[in-house]
Design an enzyme around this catalytic site. Structure first.
Site, PDB file in Angstrom:
ATOM      1  N   SER A   1       4.069  -3.799  -3.218  1.00 31.41           N
ATOM      2  CA  SER A   1       3.339  -2.658  -2.659  1.00 31.41           C
ATOM      3  C   SER A   1       1.918  -2.649  -3.211  1.00 31.41           C
ATOM      4  O   SER A   1       1.726  -2.574  -4.433  1.00 31.41           O
ATOM      5  CB  SER A   1       4.041  -1.364  -3.034  1.00 31.41           C
ATOM      6  OG  SER A   1       3.145  -0.282  -2.860  1.00 31.41           O
ATOM      7  N   HIS A  58       3.671  -4.830   1.396  1.00 32.66           N
ATOM      8  CA  HIS A  58       3.995  -3.439   1.698  1.00 32.66           C
ATOM      9  C   HIS A  58       2.726  -2.595   1.552  1.00 32.66           C
ATOM     10  O   HIS A  58       2.120  -2.541   0.482  1.00 32.66           O
ATOM     11  CB  HIS A  58       5.091  -2.964   0.744  1.00 32.66           C
ATOM     12  CG  HIS A  58       5.638  -1.611   1.054  1.00 32.66           C
ATOM     13  ND1 HIS A  58       6.597  -1.395   2.019  1.00 32.66           N
ATOM     14  CD2 HIS A  58       5.365  -0.390   0.520  1.00 32.66           C
ATOM     15  CE1 HIS A  58       6.904  -0.098   2.066  1.00 32.66           C
ATOM     16  NE2 HIS A  58       6.165   0.538   1.163  1.00 32.66           N
ATOM     17  N   ASP A  82       1.182   1.078   1.832  1.00 32.65           N
ATOM     18  CA  ASP A  82       1.538   2.494   1.818  1.00 32.65           C
ATOM     19  C   ASP A  82       0.402   3.340   2.364  1.00 32.65           C
ATOM     20  O   ASP A  82      -0.668   3.410   1.759  1.00 32.65           O
ATOM     21  CB  ASP A  82       1.867   2.935   0.391  1.00 32.65           C
ATOM     22  CG  ASP A  82       3.231   2.441  -0.056  1.00 32.65           C
ATOM     23  OD1 ASP A  82       4.202   2.666   0.677  1.00 32.65           O
ATOM     24  OD2 ASP A  82       3.309   1.809  -1.125  1.00 32.65           O
ATOM     25  N   MET A 106      -0.849   7.066   3.296  1.00 39.34           N
ATOM     26  CA  MET A 106      -0.569   8.483   2.989  1.00 39.34           C
ATOM     27  C   MET A 106      -1.722   9.345   3.479  1.00 39.34           C
ATOM     28  O   MET A 106      -2.883   8.962   3.347  1.00 39.34           O
ATOM     29  CB  MET A 106      -0.413   8.661   1.478  1.00 39.34           C
ATOM     30  CG  MET A 106       0.613   7.729   0.857  1.00 39.34           C
ATOM     31  SD  MET A 106       0.878   8.134  -0.879  1.00 39.34           S
ATOM     32  CE  MET A 106       1.956   6.781  -1.364  1.00 39.34           C
ATOM     33  N   HIS A 128       3.994   1.147   5.845  1.00 41.88           N
ATOM     34  CA  HIS A 128       4.853   2.311   5.606  1.00 41.88           C
ATOM     35  C   HIS A 128       4.013   3.570   5.815  1.00 41.88           C
ATOM     36  O   HIS A 128       3.183   3.912   4.974  1.00 41.88           O
ATOM     37  CB  HIS A 128       5.403   2.213   4.171  1.00 41.88           C
ATOM     38  CG  HIS A 128       6.251   3.362   3.747  1.00 41.88           C
ATOM     39  ND1 HIS A 128       6.589   3.588   2.430  1.00 41.88           N
ATOM     40  CD2 HIS A 128       6.827   4.368   4.450  1.00 41.88           C
ATOM     41  CE1 HIS A 128       7.344   4.671   2.354  1.00 41.88           C
ATOM     42  NE2 HIS A 128       7.496   5.170   3.560  1.00 41.88           N
ATOM     43  N   MET A 137       3.421   7.244   5.682  1.00 39.11           N
ATOM     44  CA  MET A 137       3.851   8.525   5.113  1.00 39.11           C
ATOM     45  C   MET A 137       2.853   9.556   5.620  1.00 39.11           C
ATOM     46  O   MET A 137       2.044  10.114   4.863  1.00 39.11           O
ATOM     47  CB  MET A 137       3.876   8.442   3.581  1.00 39.11           C
ATOM     48  CG  MET A 137       5.079   7.648   3.070  1.00 39.11           C
ATOM     49  SD  MET A 137       4.849   7.070   1.382  1.00 39.11           S
ATOM     50  CE  MET A 137       3.897   5.591   1.699  1.00 39.11           C
ATOM     51  N   MET A 162      14.250   5.525   0.799  1.00 41.78           N
ATOM     52  CA  MET A 162      13.368   5.889  -0.318  1.00 41.78           C
ATOM     53  C   MET A 162      14.212   6.142  -1.564  1.00 41.78           C
ATOM     54  O   MET A 162      15.161   6.932  -1.526  1.00 41.78           O
ATOM     55  CB  MET A 162      12.562   7.163  -0.004  1.00 41.78           C
ATOM     56  CG  MET A 162      11.463   7.028   1.039  1.00 41.78           C
ATOM     57  SD  MET A 162      10.178   5.792   0.722  1.00 41.78           S
ATOM     58  CE  MET A 162       9.589   6.249  -0.903  1.00 41.78           C
ATOM     59  N   ASP A 218      12.656   1.431  -1.687  1.00 45.80           N
ATOM     60  CA  ASP A 218      11.259   1.627  -2.067  1.00 45.80           C
ATOM     61  C   ASP A 218      11.152   2.757  -3.083  1.00 45.80           C
ATOM     62  O   ASP A 218      11.486   3.911  -2.789  1.00 45.80           O
ATOM     63  CB  ASP A 218      10.468   1.965  -0.791  1.00 45.80           C
ATOM     64  CG  ASP A 218       8.977   2.117  -1.024  1.00 45.80           C
ATOM     65  OD1 ASP A 218       8.508   1.786  -2.126  1.00 45.80           O
ATOM     66  OD2 ASP A 218       8.287   2.560  -0.083  1.00 45.80           O
TER      67      ASP A 218
HETATM   68  C1  DX5 Z   1       5.939   5.656  -2.788  1.00 43.34           C
HETATM   69  C2  DX5 Z   1       5.577   4.407  -2.025  1.00 43.34           C
HETATM   70  C3  DX5 Z   1       6.063   3.171  -2.675  1.00 43.34           C
HETATM   71  C4  DX5 Z   1       5.427   2.900  -4.011  1.00 43.34           C
HETATM   72  C5  DX5 Z   1       6.335   2.082  -4.849  1.00 43.34           C
HETATM   73  O1  DX5 Z   1       5.571   6.762  -2.068  1.00 43.34           O
HETATM   74  O2  DX5 Z   1       6.149   4.442  -0.728  1.00 43.34           O
HETATM   75  O3  DX5 Z   1       5.925   2.036  -1.822  1.00 43.34           O
HETATM   76  O4  DX5 Z   1       4.206   2.226  -3.901  1.00 43.34           O
HETATM   77  O5  DX5 Z   1       5.770   1.973  -6.106  1.00 43.34           O
HETATM   78  P1  DX5 Z   1       6.647   1.733  -7.412  1.00 43.34           P
HETATM   79  O6  DX5 Z   1       7.312   0.395  -7.221  1.00 43.34           O
HETATM   80  O7  DX5 Z   1       5.627   1.757  -8.470  1.00 43.34           O
HETATM   81  O8  DX5 Z   1       7.627   2.851  -7.477  1.00 43.34           O
HETATM   82 ZN    ZN Z   2       6.248   2.519   0.438  1.00 37.32          ZN
END
Ligand code: DX5
Ligand code: ZN
Length: 219
Positions: A6, A31, A33, A35, A64, A66, A135, A173
């Site tokens: 990620s 990956h 992320d 947000m 991903h 969010m 998750m 994740d």
């Molecule tokens: C959390 C993200 C994850 C995060 C994982 O909201 O969706 O992908 O980056 O990070 P670690 O492996 O540090 O928990």
């Molecule tokens: Zn993620």
């Protein structure tokens, strides 16, 4: 078993170097992320970063989302070069339609469940997704502790998929590392996302290797 570093834990000032490192070390997915400060408290990156990286990497781009009402952004992320777009069941008013729209764009479709969302949220959607993201932390931040109560849900989803004759990846994740990799793989996970465990390590290449070894270890 696939490994998906990620970028949330990467160094954004030298993002491409970090992406290249994990690509050369044999990562399977990248990956990404996304947000929006609404669905989750944090804000990260948008399609611009995906399209900026796209010409420099052959990795499978696993986006991903969010974000609230992700339908508004399916087109820009598909255009930017996403290979997979994952949306949260909690953020979609018409989830069936959203999953169909992702595939219409020639992109693989993923569906994500927050820790407190039951596996039954996947009922009536069989065959419409290529990946389920379970998750294992509450979304929003990297570096949080793995929630062990989610493990039976992974197992349950695996059983439901077998019963329905559905083939899809099960991705986990949040808080994933060598200490729990075997546990989640035994429960049925096939794709491990790891941010801190890979980019937070002094040696990300070695961290990918240790994660793979831990996940595949036979007792
Ligand atoms: C959390 C993200 C994850 C995060 C994982 O909201 O969706 O992908 O980056 O990070 P670690 O492996 O540090 O928990
Ligand atoms: Zn993620």
């Amino acid at each position: 078993m696939k490994i998906a570093p990620s970028i949330l834990a990467a160094n954004f000032a030298r993002l491409l170097d970090d992406v290249r490192r994990v690509e050369e070390a044999g990562a399977d997915y990248l990956h990404i992320d996304v947000m929006d400060g609404h669905f989750v408290p944090n804000i990260t990156v948008g399609p611009l970063v995906v399209s900026a990286l796209r010409p420099y990497s052959r990795l499978f781009f696993d986006v991903h989302l969010m974000i609230e009402d992700p339908d508004r952004y399916l087109e820009p992320f598909a255009e930017a070069g996403a290979d997979l777009i994952t949306v949260h069941v909690e953020a979609c008013r018409h989830l069936h339609r959203t999953l169909c729209r992702i595939r219409e764009k020639g992109v693989k479709a993923g569906v994500a469940l927050n820790p407190a969302t039951p596996p039954e949220a996947l009922s009536y959607l069989w065959g419409l997704f290529d990946l389920v993201l379970v998750m294992t932390v509450n979304p929003g931040f990297g570096g949080q502790a793995f929630i062990p109560q989610v493990v039976p849900k992974i197992r349950r989803i695996r059983e439901m998929m077998e019963k329905e004759g559905v083939r899809a990846e099960i991705q986990v994740d949040g808080g994933i590392g060598p200490a729990n990799a075997r546990l989640v793989v035994q429960a049925g996970a096939t794709v491990l996302v790891a941010g801190t465990a890979i980019f937070g390590a002094a040696d990300p290449e070695g961290a990918i290797k240790s994660l793979r070894l831990a996940a595949e270890r036979r007792e």
